[in-house]
Design a protein around this motif. Structure first.
Motif, PDB file in Angstrom:
ATOM      1  N   LEU A  37       0.746  -1.108   0.028  1.00  0.00           N
ATOM      2  CA  LEU A  37      -0.006  -0.169   0.031  1.00  0.00           C
ATOM      3  C   LEU A  37       0.787   1.245  -0.076  1.00  0.00           C
ATOM      4  CD1 LEU A  37      -2.639  -1.487   2.611  1.00  0.00           C
ATOM      5  CD2 LEU A  37      -3.265  -0.646   0.195  1.00  0.00           C
ATOM      6  N   ASN A  38       2.105   1.156  -0.211  1.00  0.00           N
ATOM      7  CA  ASN A  38       2.920   2.303  -0.114  1.00  0.00           C
ATOM      8  C   ASN A  38       2.779   2.940  -1.442  1.00  0.00           C
ATOM      9  OD1 ASN A  38       4.983   1.816   1.959  1.00  0.00           O
ATOM     10  ND2 ASN A  38       5.044   0.103   1.182  1.00  0.00           N
ATOM     11  N   GLY A  39       2.581   4.339  -1.405  1.00  0.00           N
ATOM     12  CA  GLY A  39       2.460   5.190  -2.595  1.00  0.00           C
ATOM     13  C   GLY A  39       1.159   5.916  -2.433  1.00  0.00           C
ATOM     14  N   ILE A  40       0.925   6.803  -3.180  1.00  0.00           N
ATOM     15  CA  ILE A  40      -0.449   7.716  -3.058  1.00  0.00           C
ATOM     16  C   ILE A  40      -1.786   6.938  -2.931  1.00  0.00           C
ATOM     17  CG2 ILE A  40      -0.681   8.224  -5.726  1.00  0.00           C
ATOM     18  CD1 ILE A  40      -1.331  11.199  -4.980  1.00  0.00           C
ATOM     19  N   ASP A  41      -1.943   5.737  -3.744  1.00  0.00           N
ATOM     20  CA  ASP A  41      -3.270   5.130  -3.510  1.00  0.00           C
ATOM     21  C   ASP A  41      -3.511   4.783  -2.370  1.00  0.00           C
ATOM     22  OD1 ASP A  41      -3.923   5.798  -6.262  1.00  0.00           O
ATOM     23  OD2 ASP A  41      -2.451   4.705  -6.938  1.00  0.00           O
ATOM     24  N   GLY A  42      -2.474   3.931  -1.669  1.00  0.00           N
ATOM     25  CA  GLY A  42      -2.673   3.307  -0.467  1.00  0.00           C
ATOM     26  C   GLY A  42      -2.446   4.018   0.625  1.00  0.00           C
ATOM     27  N   ARG A  43      -1.718   5.156   0.436  1.00  0.00           N
ATOM     28  CA  ARG A  43      -1.334   6.101   1.762  1.00  0.00           C
ATOM     29  C   ARG A  43      -2.582   6.459   2.748  1.00  0.00           C
ATOM     30  NH1 ARG A  43       1.437  10.648  -0.779  1.00  0.00           N
ATOM     31  NH2 ARG A  43       2.959   9.114  -1.175  1.00  0.00           N
ATOM     32  N   ARG A  44      -4.073   6.745   1.981  1.00  0.00           N
ATOM     33  CA  ARG A  44      -4.800   7.121   3.100  1.00  0.00           C
ATOM     34  C   ARG A  44      -5.373   5.816   4.190  1.00  0.00           C
ATOM     35  NH1 ARG A  44      -9.751  10.002   3.560  1.00  0.00           N
ATOM     36  NH2 ARG A  44     -10.722   9.074   5.390  1.00  0.00           N
ATOM     37  N   MET A  45      -5.186   4.578   3.256  1.00  0.00           N
ATOM     38  CA  MET A  45      -5.382   3.299   4.290  1.00  0.00           C
ATOM     39  C   MET A  45      -4.290   3.332   5.307  1.00  0.00           C
ATOM     40  SD  MET A  45      -7.147   0.189   4.484  1.00  0.00           S
ATOM     41  CE  MET A  45      -7.021   1.060   6.377  1.00  0.00           C
ATOM     42  N   LEU A  46      -3.114   3.444   4.956  1.00  0.00           N
ATOM     43  CA  LEU A  46      -2.209   3.360   6.021  1.00  0.00           C
ATOM     44  C   LEU A  46      -2.300   4.185   7.293  1.00  0.00           C
ATOM     45  CD1 LEU A  46       0.961   2.665   3.759  1.00  0.00           C
ATOM     46  CD2 LEU A  46      -0.085   1.094   5.246  1.00  0.00           C
ATOM     47  N   GLU A  47      -2.741   5.576   6.644  1.00  0.00           N
ATOM     48  CA  GLU A  47      -2.910   6.960   7.889  1.00  0.00           C
ATOM     49  C   GLU A  47      -4.030   6.484   8.551  1.00  0.00           C
ATOM     50  OE1 GLU A  47      -3.702  10.183   5.338  1.00  0.00           O
ATOM     51  OE2 GLU A  47      -1.110  10.599   5.130  1.00  0.00           O
ATOM     52  N   ASP A  48      -5.302   5.659   8.038  1.00  0.00           N
ATOM     53  CA  ASP A  48      -6.363   5.364   8.970  1.00  0.00           C
ATOM     54  C   ASP A  48      -6.042   4.205   9.713  1.00  0.00           C
ATOM     55  OD1 ASP A  48      -8.155   7.168   7.621  1.00  0.00           O
ATOM     56  OD2 ASP A  48      -8.833   5.582   6.046  1.00  0.00           O
ATOM     57  N   ARG A  49      -5.057   3.327   9.369  1.00  0.00           N
ATOM     58  CA  ARG A  49      -4.565   2.218  10.334  1.00  0.00           C
ATOM     59  C   ARG A  49      -3.868   2.724  11.408  1.00  0.00           C
ATOM     60  NH1 ARG A  49       0.342   0.509  11.247  1.00  0.00           N
ATOM     61  NH2 ARG A  49       0.632  -1.792  11.716  1.00  0.00           N
ATOM     62  N   GLU A  50      -3.003   3.862  11.332  1.00  0.00           N
ATOM     63  CA  GLU A  50      -2.367   4.218  12.446  1.00  0.00           C
ATOM     64  C   GLU A  50      -3.526   5.039  13.488  1.00  0.00           C
ATOM     65  OE1 GLU A  50       0.715   4.181  13.246  1.00  0.00           O
ATOM     66  OE2 GLU A  50       0.856   2.618  11.569  1.00  0.00           O
ATOM     67  N   GLU A  51      -4.316   5.724  13.071  1.00  0.00           N
ATOM     68  CA  GLU A  51      -5.322   6.474  13.706  1.00  0.00           C
ATOM     69  C   GLU A  51      -6.129   5.175  14.452  1.00  0.00           C
ATOM     70  OE1 GLU A  51      -6.331   9.438  14.347  1.00  0.00           O
ATOM     71  OE2 GLU A  51      -4.372  10.121  13.128  1.00  0.00           O
ATOM     72  N   VAL A  52      -6.605   4.152  13.945  1.00  0.00           N
ATOM     73  CA  VAL A  52      -7.287   2.901  14.418  1.00  0.00           C
ATOM     74  C   VAL A  52      -6.335   2.456  15.772  1.00  0.00           C
ATOM     75  CG1 VAL A  52      -7.989   0.652  14.468  1.00  0.00           C
ATOM     76  CG2 VAL A  52      -8.686   2.328  12.651  1.00  0.00           C
ATOM     77  N   LEU A  53      -4.935   2.208  15.188  1.00  0.00           N
ATOM     78  CA  LEU A  53      -4.169   1.789  16.560  1.00  0.00           C
ATOM     79  C   LEU A  53      -3.901   2.587  17.795  1.00  0.00           C
ATOM     80  CD1 LEU A  53      -0.864   0.592  14.435  1.00  0.00           C
ATOM     81  CD2 LEU A  53      -2.576  -0.739  16.121  1.00  0.00           C
ATOM     82  N   ARG A  54      -4.094   3.727  17.511  1.00  0.00           N
ATOM     83  CA  ARG A  54      -4.007   4.742  18.590  1.00  0.00           C
ATOM     84  C   ARG A  54      -5.386   4.795  19.402  1.00  0.00           C
ATOM     85  NH1 ARG A  54      -0.705   8.049  15.307  1.00  0.00           N
ATOM     86  NH2 ARG A  54      -2.338   8.807  13.798  1.00  0.00           N
ATOM     87  N   LEU A  55      -6.393   4.555  18.570  1.00  0.00           N
ATOM     88  CA  LEU A  55      -7.796   4.247  19.402  1.00  0.00           C
ATOM     89  C   LEU A  55      -7.706   3.085  20.154  1.00  0.00           C
ATOM     90  CD1 LEU A  55     -11.080   4.740  17.607  1.00  0.00           C
ATOM     91  CD2 LEU A  55     -10.631   2.493  18.412  1.00  0.00           C
ATOM     92  N   MET A  56      -7.151   1.995  19.564  1.00  0.00           N
ATOM     93  CA  MET A  56      -6.979   0.725  20.332  1.00  0.00           C
ATOM     94  C   MET A  56      -6.471   0.555  21.477  1.00  0.00           C
ATOM     95  SD  MET A  56      -6.490  -1.815  16.954  1.00  0.00           S
ATOM     96  CE  MET A  56      -6.048  -3.263  17.815  1.00  0.00           C
ATOM     97  N   HIS A  57      -5.215   1.320  21.377  1.00  0.00           N
ATOM     98  CA  HIS A  57      -4.451   1.333  22.647  1.00  0.00           C
ATOM     99  C   HIS A  57      -5.174   2.149  23.888  1.00  0.00           C
ATOM    100  CE1 HIS A  57      -0.145   0.410  21.507  1.00  0.00           C
ATOM    101  NE2 HIS A  57      -0.722   0.474  20.448  1.00  0.00           N
ATOM    102  N   ARG A  58      -6.005   3.092  23.506  1.00  0.00           N
ATOM    103  CA  ARG A  58      -6.896   3.704  24.613  1.00  0.00           C
ATOM    104  C   ARG A  58      -7.942   2.785  25.006  1.00  0.00           C
ATOM    105  NH1 ARG A  58      -9.736   7.135  23.012  1.00  0.00           N
ATOM    106  NH2 ARG A  58      -8.932   7.602  20.714  1.00  0.00           N
TER     107      ARG A  58
END
Length: 365
Positions: A56-77
């Motif tokens: 998913l590296n590249g412009i087309d998959g970047r949004r998915m990777l950013e959303d994943r990082e947001e979910v990880l932060r939510l999960m930790h909390r």
């Protein structure tokens, strides 16, 4: 310490050398463009392996990777919240709600229990704007994070599904995506899993049992080692081995429903999750794209069932006591996939644990 992401042929685990199986890598940007070579490549991966890594590296998959990082932060909390808050609604349905540690059989069979807790969020409920989500994350910012992640995952998996339809020469109503329409009810779910350290759960609560997924496609994110697969087909005698996480990539598994829909031509991925580093907290995110509830297909025993019926039957098998699981046909837990060989050539569960587990199983039964 986990090994480097440059996958070796073997890695040390539980005092022995265990295979690290290679995976084909599919380029999401090329797949989005329906590049003929990449369509052929992903189709071949599903026909021969039942799994692949999605780059998913590249412009087309970047949004998915950013959303994943947001979910990880939510999960930790969320997973740091008190149990009573996380379990506010409990397990509402088999594809929706919170499951505490120890609800299912563990990675090493009868006598072991899973070592993870899980929160499952329904795509249908998010789409309808009325999700039953526990209070620790039931605020507008967190709900927006979940909505974005589900939307991204849905787009990515639909792109894969469309490419597979093309690769299999399907047209019109026969295309796979026509049984995965957004406006029809399904058990499609975003699942967030937290594997606890062994010293917190105890030795008898370890990992995630060997299985195939109920889904059509599973999009799985984890930067940490722990996922093991068993290569199918002529390689079926191979033992369980790890796959190496790669930055910017997701694991993709073919599940039972898509295998059935392909007339058993696609492989379904046999896998489990085990503690690679028993001292770490492990987090993974899985999006289970599932067919519309009323979609009919023929399972590996020749029965005609709906996608919802298969989902509910298999989920019950996951949560049944081990003695009942042992009596159930393998076509349920493994989706009819045929395997050969031992999972663990060298025993890794202490004998005293097995004896104690046998007594525990007898009481459960």
């Amino acid at each position: 310490m986990a090994p480097t992401t440059e996958a070796p042929q073997t890695v040390e685990w539980q005092g022995r050398q265990v295979p690290v199986w290679p995976m084909r890598t599919i380029n999401y940007s090329l797949l989005l463009s329906q590049d003929p070579d990449e369509v052929e490549k992903v189709t071949k991966a599903c026909l021969e392996d039942g799994y692949f890594q999605l780059d998913l590296n590249g412009i087309d998959g970047r949004r998915m990777l950013e959303d994943r990082e947001e979910v990880l932060r939510l999960m930790h909390r969320f997973f740091s919240a008190p149990l009573e808050a996380k379990n506010e609604y409990g397990l509402i349905d088999s594809h929706l709600g919170y499951e505490p540690v120890g609800n299912r059989t563990g990675a090493f069979g009868a006598g072991t229990r899973d070592g993870y807790e899980m929160l499952k969020v329904s795509r249908d409920e998010i789409q309808q704007g009325s999700p039953r989500v526990p209070s620790p994350i039931k605020n507008s910012d967190d709900l927006r994070v979940l909505e974005h992640a589900i939307g991204s995952c849905n787009t990515v998996t639909k792109v894969i599904l469309s490419a597979l339809s093309t690769g299999m020469g399907l047209t019109g109503a026969a295309r796979f995506e026509n049984s995965h329409r957004n406006d029809r009810p399904s058990t499609t779910t975003l699942s967030m899993m937290h594997y606890l350290p062994a010293n917190e759960t105890g030795q008898h609560k370890i990992g995630h049992q060997k299985h195939t997924d109920i889904s059509s496609l599973t999009l799985l994110f984890s930067d940490q080692w722990g996922l093991q697969i068993r290569p199918p087909g002529e390689c079926g005698a191979r033992e369980m081995g790890f796959v190496a996480p790669r930055p910017g990539c997701a694991f993709v598994h073919v599940g039972d429903s898509l295998r059935f829909a392909s007339g058993m031509r696609f492989q379904s991925c046999i896998h489990r999750v085990v503690p690679f580093d028993p001292a770490e907290h492990r987090y993974s995110i899985a999006y289970f794209l599932r067919a519309e509830d009323d979609t009919m297909f023929q399972d590996s025993e020749g029965r005609w069932v709906t996608a919802k019926e298969w989902h509910d039957q298999k989920f019950k098998a996951f949560t049944d006591p081990p003695v009942w699981q042992a009596m159930a046909p393998k076509s349920m837990i493994l989706g009819g996939m045929v395997e050969d060989g031992a999972d663990d050539p060298v025993p890794i569960v202490p004998a005293d644990l097995v004896k104690g587990a046998a007594k525990e199983t007898a009481v459960e039964a």
